[in-house]
Design a protein around this motif. Structure first.
Motif, PDB file in Angstrom:
ATOM      1  N   LEU A 161       0.818  -1.207   0.000  1.00  0.00           N
ATOM      2  CA  LEU A 161       0.000   0.000   0.000  1.00  0.00           C
ATOM      3  C   LEU A 161       0.853   1.260   0.000  1.00  0.00           C
ATOM      4  CD1 LEU A 161      -2.822  -0.993   2.510  1.00  0.00           C
ATOM      5  CD2 LEU A 161      -2.776  -1.221   0.035  1.00  0.00           C
ATOM      6  N   THR A 162       2.157   1.110   0.229  1.00  0.00           N
ATOM      7  CA  THR A 162       3.079   2.239   0.196  1.00  0.00           C
ATOM      8  C   THR A 162       3.949   2.109  -1.038  1.00  0.00           C
ATOM      9  OG1 THR A 162       3.133   2.317   2.601  1.00  0.00           O
ATOM     10  CG2 THR A 162       4.882   3.470   1.426  1.00  0.00           C
ATOM     11  N   LEU A 163       3.898   3.107  -1.902  1.00  0.00           N
ATOM     12  CA  LEU A 163       4.655   3.039  -3.142  1.00  0.00           C
ATOM     13  C   LEU A 163       6.145   3.203  -2.871  1.00  0.00           C
ATOM     14  CD1 LEU A 163       2.330   5.117  -5.483  1.00  0.00           C
ATOM     15  CD2 LEU A 163       2.284   2.675  -4.972  1.00  0.00           C
ATOM     16  N   ALA A 164       6.939   2.681  -3.785  1.00  0.00           N
ATOM     17  CA  ALA A 164       8.393   2.714  -3.618  1.00  0.00           C
ATOM     18  C   ALA A 164       8.914   4.138  -3.810  1.00  0.00           C
ATOM     19  CB  ALA A 164       9.051   1.773  -4.623  1.00  0.00           C
ATOM     20  N   PRO A 165       9.985   4.516  -3.087  1.00  0.00           N
ATOM     21  CA  PRO A 165      10.603   5.830  -3.305  1.00  0.00           C
ATOM     22  C   PRO A 165      11.292   5.888  -4.660  1.00  0.00           C
ATOM     23  CG  PRO A 165      11.936   4.526  -1.809  1.00  0.00           C
ATOM     24  CD  PRO A 165      10.676   3.736  -2.055  1.00  0.00           C
ATOM     25  N   LEU A 166      11.772   7.056  -5.007  1.00  0.00           N
ATOM     26  CA  LEU A 166      12.467   7.218  -6.279  1.00  0.00           C
ATOM     27  C   LEU A 166      13.720   6.351  -6.308  1.00  0.00           C
ATOM     28  CD1 LEU A 166      12.271  11.095  -6.822  1.00  0.00           C
ATOM     29  CD2 LEU A 166      10.744   9.328  -7.703  1.00  0.00           C
ATOM     30  N   THR A 167      14.017   5.818  -7.481  1.00  0.00           N
ATOM     31  CA  THR A 167      15.238   5.039  -7.643  1.00  0.00           C
ATOM     32  C   THR A 167      16.428   5.987  -7.762  1.00  0.00           C
ATOM     33  OG1 THR A 167      15.064   5.009 -10.061  1.00  0.00           O
ATOM     34  CG2 THR A 167      13.913   3.264  -8.836  1.00  0.00           C
ATOM     35  N   GLU A 168      17.649   5.404  -7.682  1.00  0.00           N
ATOM     36  CA  GLU A 168      18.862   6.219  -7.792  1.00  0.00           C
ATOM     37  C   GLU A 168      18.903   6.935  -9.135  1.00  0.00           C
ATOM     38  OE1 GLU A 168      21.159   6.917  -5.638  1.00  0.00           O
ATOM     39  OE2 GLU A 168      20.290   5.717  -4.027  1.00  0.00           O
ATOM     40  N   ASP A 169      18.521   6.229 -10.207  1.00  0.00           N
ATOM     41  CA  ASP A 169      18.551   6.836 -11.537  1.00  0.00           C
ATOM     42  C   ASP A 169      17.528   7.958 -11.646  1.00  0.00           C
ATOM     43  OD1 ASP A 169      19.475   6.742 -14.407  1.00  0.00           O
ATOM     44  OD2 ASP A 169      17.325   6.324 -14.707  1.00  0.00           O
ATOM     45  N   GLU A 170      16.341   7.763 -11.042  1.00  0.00           N
ATOM     46  CA  GLU A 170      15.309   8.805 -11.084  1.00  0.00           C
ATOM     47  C   GLU A 170      15.750  10.043 -10.315  1.00  0.00           C
ATOM     48  OE1 GLU A 170      11.403   5.860 -11.489  1.00  0.00           O
ATOM     49  OE2 GLU A 170      12.086   6.566  -9.530  1.00  0.00           O
ATOM     50  N   ARG A 171      16.401   9.846  -9.161  1.00  0.00           N
ATOM     51  CA  ARG A 171      16.886  11.000  -8.403  1.00  0.00           C
ATOM     52  C   ARG A 171      18.008  11.717  -9.159  1.00  0.00           C
ATOM     53  NH1 ARG A 171      15.880   7.737  -3.689  1.00  0.00           N
ATOM     54  NH2 ARG A 171      17.920   6.772  -3.909  1.00  0.00           N
ATOM     55  N   ARG A 172      18.844  10.940  -9.847  1.00  0.00           N
ATOM     56  CA  ARG A 172      19.952  11.545 -10.580  1.00  0.00           C
ATOM     57  C   ARG A 172      19.430  12.411 -11.734  1.00  0.00           C
ATOM     58  NH1 ARG A 172      22.441   7.304 -11.118  1.00  0.00           N
ATOM     59  NH2 ARG A 172      21.735   6.672 -13.193  1.00  0.00           N
ATOM     60  N   ARG A 173      18.336  11.967 -12.367  1.00  0.00           N
ATOM     61  CA  ARG A 173      17.769  12.752 -13.464  1.00  0.00           C
ATOM     62  C   ARG A 173      17.109  14.030 -12.969  1.00  0.00           C
ATOM     63  NH1 ARG A 173      14.634   7.949 -16.820  1.00  0.00           N
ATOM     64  NH2 ARG A 173      16.487   6.735 -17.393  1.00  0.00           N
ATOM     65  N   GLY A 174      16.634  14.034 -11.730  1.00  0.00           N
ATOM     66  CA  GLY A 174      16.016  15.227 -11.171  1.00  0.00           C
ATOM     67  C   GLY A 174      14.653  15.531 -11.729  1.00  0.00           C
ATOM     68  N   VAL A 175      14.018  14.534 -12.388  1.00  0.00           N
ATOM     69  CA  VAL A 175      12.687  14.727 -12.964  1.00  0.00           C
ATOM     70  C   VAL A 175      11.740  13.720 -12.339  1.00  0.00           C
ATOM     71  CG1 VAL A 175      11.322  14.731 -15.087  1.00  0.00           C
ATOM     72  CG2 VAL A 175      13.688  15.536 -15.127  1.00  0.00           C
ATOM     73  N   GLU A 176      10.570  14.200 -11.925  1.00  0.00           N
ATOM     74  CA  GLU A 176       9.583  13.301 -11.345  1.00  0.00           C
ATOM     75  C   GLU A 176       9.145  12.283 -12.398  1.00  0.00           C
ATOM     76  OE1 GLU A 176       7.310  12.034  -8.065  1.00  0.00           O
ATOM     77  OE2 GLU A 176       8.843  13.595  -8.201  1.00  0.00           O
ATOM     78  N   PRO A 177       9.308  10.978 -12.144  1.00  0.00           N
ATOM     79  CA  PRO A 177       8.964   9.985 -13.164  1.00  0.00           C
ATOM     80  C   PRO A 177       7.457   9.816 -13.288  1.00  0.00           C
ATOM     81  CG  PRO A 177       9.597   8.892 -11.139  1.00  0.00           C
ATOM     82  CD  PRO A 177       9.809  10.365 -10.902  1.00  0.00           C
TER      83      PRO A 177
END
Length: 778
Positions: free
Chosen positions: A480-496
């Motif tokens: 019920l709790t979604l996963a946090p941003l991945t390392e690659d998503e944080r590195r891109r700096g854009v909300e996926p």
């Protein structure tokens, strides 16, 4: 063995049984109780028998483990040796049984069937818990710590039950645990020779028996008050409204009797914070079968992470079907679809707000005293006003995977009943933000070998089955709790985007699983939509089913050639149960006209990744690969911090031990060794809260410790011997005999017996912050 040990053994076993009692709320029958009771009783008998002959604690535990292993093998047919005893294949048999238990847990929501694997697992785990509790209570004299494994067993039922467990399950367990404390610590109180009290200036001091009795009475009163408060406060707390509907699948209102309805917009990027146990309705089917999910609303447009619901218009008076009239199959479903008709009678529908109505689909007729209609486009039922009691007759397709996979229901050509499906391009739109990853993932999943398992490789059904089974694999997690941003998503700096994030992290709940399947199906040219409603609820002893707000669910419908709109279930079974019969994977690969893939690889499951674009199915990762995958950066950092903390906590105890060793090594004579042992004991007693006054002789110190130390008889005798040896070492003529070895043994007895009378914070502080580590050991 003392009579007190017998009582503690009996209470420990009874506590384990009571802790496991709520497991019955998770299963459909009580076939698990007999084996569980036998295993727990065997643990108690073995423990009592071995302790009666003064067997060591480790020997008791090992024998209990052996007894439980043999009992589980005999009770659950795991042994292939003489008389059903374990043989060389017992390991593989046990693994198979535990895998069966795992499939049951993943495939069913409570109450689940008591399969052989599940009953074996319960017997094994309760036996191990019984051994642990028995050892903690009887051998380690730690009834307080034994409450933790008992609580874990109890919480297994709590966290898997959709509603709060009645207090009748909690009260007996709490009272038994308190009885264990009273039995164990009461006997310790009765052995106390003196009280741990500071010297009183008043001569009017109660004797030891009076104070112990008063202390015990107050302790019992406090314990009972705490248990009653725990039950009372829980009963007085209001049922807090869940966000499952308000931020996930719908909306709830608190006015009046509290109605529920599904909103016209669902954001799939939001986690679900809680689960609402409020009943929504009660239903019973005419043939006693489990009904399909109850559909309420439907969505086809997906825009920027949101599903836009198809409007549910209320019925017009002139659209009211004639009473008792049975409608044909709705638009979008083959009119010659083989099916049987089942009737569901619904009652206590006090929270669903019109025009929405929860009903199985496709509905053929509705019996209600309110206006109703079946929408021509969606097949959903709507009402003009609230209907508390109603009945719905619905069609249950009788198709088999073989019929669908073989393409016997039609071809990929346009079907005359499919106008509304194919004329609306919304059913084929793929989210632009996630299209690239969706296309790549779908291509990897639809490897030739994987599709051939389910039928004709170019058929919509075979593709749909391969797509459905991909998120149901163990690599995906229902949460019920979604996963946090991945390392690659944080590195891109854009909300996926939500779909890509779910496919990368493989963690979500029913809305994410259904959305991913819909997008992957659409990318392959298969019309698809999402339906929102409720799971069929939990089965009650009287045969009815109670549907609660927490049963809100989402599932996809795909348009299959020759059939029409067909329900699939990509959400893992622990939440949604098994897929429908026609969407259940075959146990063996389905025959196909293609010969491009060998049978040995037809069951391989592709595991798409974000960077690998090859369509070939990857091999299942080995144990070492899974172990490496477990060590994510966050987990590695956490483990590193825990390791540093453990090393820091171990520094002072190691320094203290080293200081005591140096002190003893510098003792050149037996008398000096006795003095070194006494100095170490005085420090350890000081660490435990009983420091010696300065300037007293050993004989005066004996009186001091005898008055204020909470020592049983064996500890007092050992302390007397130590102080006598110290007195001889100090004042006897040079060359008088001394016995450092006996003094060392007596020092251990004194320290151990006195530590048992201290609270656990005092013992912990004495271990982690010893005086000898602060530079005063020398």
């Amino acid at each position: 063995m003392t009579r007190a040990h017998l009582r503690e053994t009996a209470l420990s076993s009874l506590a384990v049984v009571v802790a496991a009692w709520p497991i019955g709320t998770l299963l459909r029958d009580s076939s698990w109780t007999g084996p569980m009771l036998l295993v727990v009783g065997l643990v108690a008998l073995v423990g009592a028998g071995l302790r009666s002959v003064r067997a060591p604690a480790w020997g008791v535990v090992l024998t209990q483990l052996l007894a439980v292993s043999i009992a589980v093998c005999l009770l659950h047919d795991l042994g292939s040796g003489p008389g059903g005893l374990p043989w060389t294949d017992v390991g593989s048999r046990l693994v198979d049984r535990l895998e069966e238990a795992g499939r049951t847990i993943r495939s069913y929501a409570a109450p689940a069937p008591a399969t052989r694997g599940l009953v074996t697992l319960i017997s094994l785990l309760t036996g191990l818990v019984a051994i642990l509790v028995d050892h903690l209570v009887v051998a380690r004299r730690a009834a307080t710590v034994a409450g933790f494994p008992l609580l874990v067993v109890y919480l297994v039922s709590v966290v898997n039950t959709p509603v709060a467990l009645p207090a009748v399950y909690f009260l007996p367990l709490a009272l038994l645990w308190l009885l264990l404390l009273v039995e164990q610590h009461g006997s310790q109180l009765r052995r106390w020779a003196t009280l741990a009290a500071a010297p009183s200036r008043s001569s009017n001091v109660d004797d030891a028996a009076t104070v112990v009795s008063r202390f015990s009475g107050r302790s019992r009163a406090v314990a009972v008050a705490v248990v009653l408060a725990a039950v009372g406060i829980q009963a007085l707390l209001p049922d807090l409204p869940t966000r499952f509907l308000s931020e996930g699948l719908g909306r709830q209102e608190q006015a009046g009797r509290g109605t529920l309805s599904f909103t016209s917009d669902v954001d799939i990027t939001r986690s679900l914070g809680s689960r609402d146990p409020r009943p929504v309705l009660t239903l019973r089917t005419s043939d006693g079968s489990e009904p399909p999910p109850l559909a309420v609303t439907m969505a086809k447009q997906y825009v920027d992470g949101h599903w836009r619901m198809i409007p549910t218009p209320p019925p017009a008076d002139q659209a009211q079907p004639a009473p008792g009239r049975t409608l044909g199959l709705p638009d979008g479903i083959a009119p010659d679809l083989p099916h049987r008709s089942v009737t569901a009678r619904v009652s206590d529908n006090t929270v669903m707000r019109p025009p929405q109505l929860a009903a199985p689909v496709p509905a053929l007729s509705v019996g209600a005293d309110v206006p109703w209609r079946r929408d021509a486009t969606t097949g959903l039922v709507s009402v003009g006003r609230a209907a508390e009691d109603y009945s719905v007759s619905y069609a249950v397709p009788t198709l088999t995977p073989a019929q669908l996979g073989g393409g016997t229901r039609g071809s990929a050509s346009q079907q005359p009943y499919a106008t509304s499906a194919y004329d609306d391009t919304d059913y084929l739109d793929v989210d632009p933000a996630s299209r690239e990853l969706v296309d790549r993932t779908a291509q990897e999943v639809l490897s030739l070998a994987e599709v051939e398992r389910y039928g004709t490789p170019d058929g919509a059904y075979a593709k749909a089955m391969a797509i459905q089974q991909y998120p149901r694999s163990p690599s995906f997690i229902y949460s019920l709790t979604l996963a946090p941003l991945t390392e690659d998503e944080r590195r891109r700096g854009v909300e996926p985007d939500a779909v890509s994030h779910f496919l990368r992290t493989r963690r979500g709940y029913c809305t994410q699983f259904s959305t991913a399947m819909v997008m992957m199906a659409r990318s392959q040219g298969i019309p698809a939509r999402v339906v929102f409603g409720f799971l069929p609820g939990s089965l009650q002893p009287d045969g009815t089913r109670v549907v609660r707000a927490a049963d809100a669910h989402a599932w996809p419908e795909l348009f299959i050639d020759g059939v029409g709109w067909t329900r699939f279930e990509p959400t893992p079974g622990g939440r949604a149960g098994l897929p429908p019969a026609w969407a259940t994977p075959p146990t063996a690969p389905t025959a196909s006209t293609s010969t491009a893939a060998p049978t040995t690889t037809s069951t391989a499951r592709p595991r798409p990744t974000e960077t690998d674009t090859t369509p070939a199915a990857e091999a299942e990762p080995g144990a070492l690969d899974r172990l490496r995958g477990w060590f994510t950066p966050a987990r590695t950092l956490t483990l590193g911090l825990l390791l540093v903390a453990a090393i820091a906590l171990a520094v002072a105890p190691l320094r203290a031990a080293r200081a005591r060793q140096r002190r003893l090594a510098r003792a050149g004579t037996p008398a000096a060794a006795v003095e070194a042992h006494w100095t170490s004991l005085a420090e350890q007693l000081h660490d435990l809260g009983l420091g010696p006054p300065t300037g007293l002789t050993p004989r005066a110190l004996a009186g001091h410790y005898d008055r204020y130390a909470l020592l049983p008889d064996d500890g007092k005798r050992a302390l007397t011997r130590v102080l006598s040896a110290v007195e001889r070492a100090r004042y006897a003529p040079p060359g008088a005999p001394a016995s450092p070895r006996q003094v060392a043994a007596d020092v251990q007895v004194v320290r151990r017996t006195f530590a048992r009378t201290r609270s656990w914070p005092q013992r912990l502080r004495a271990v982690l912050l010893p005086t000898a580590a602060r530079g005063r050991a020398d």
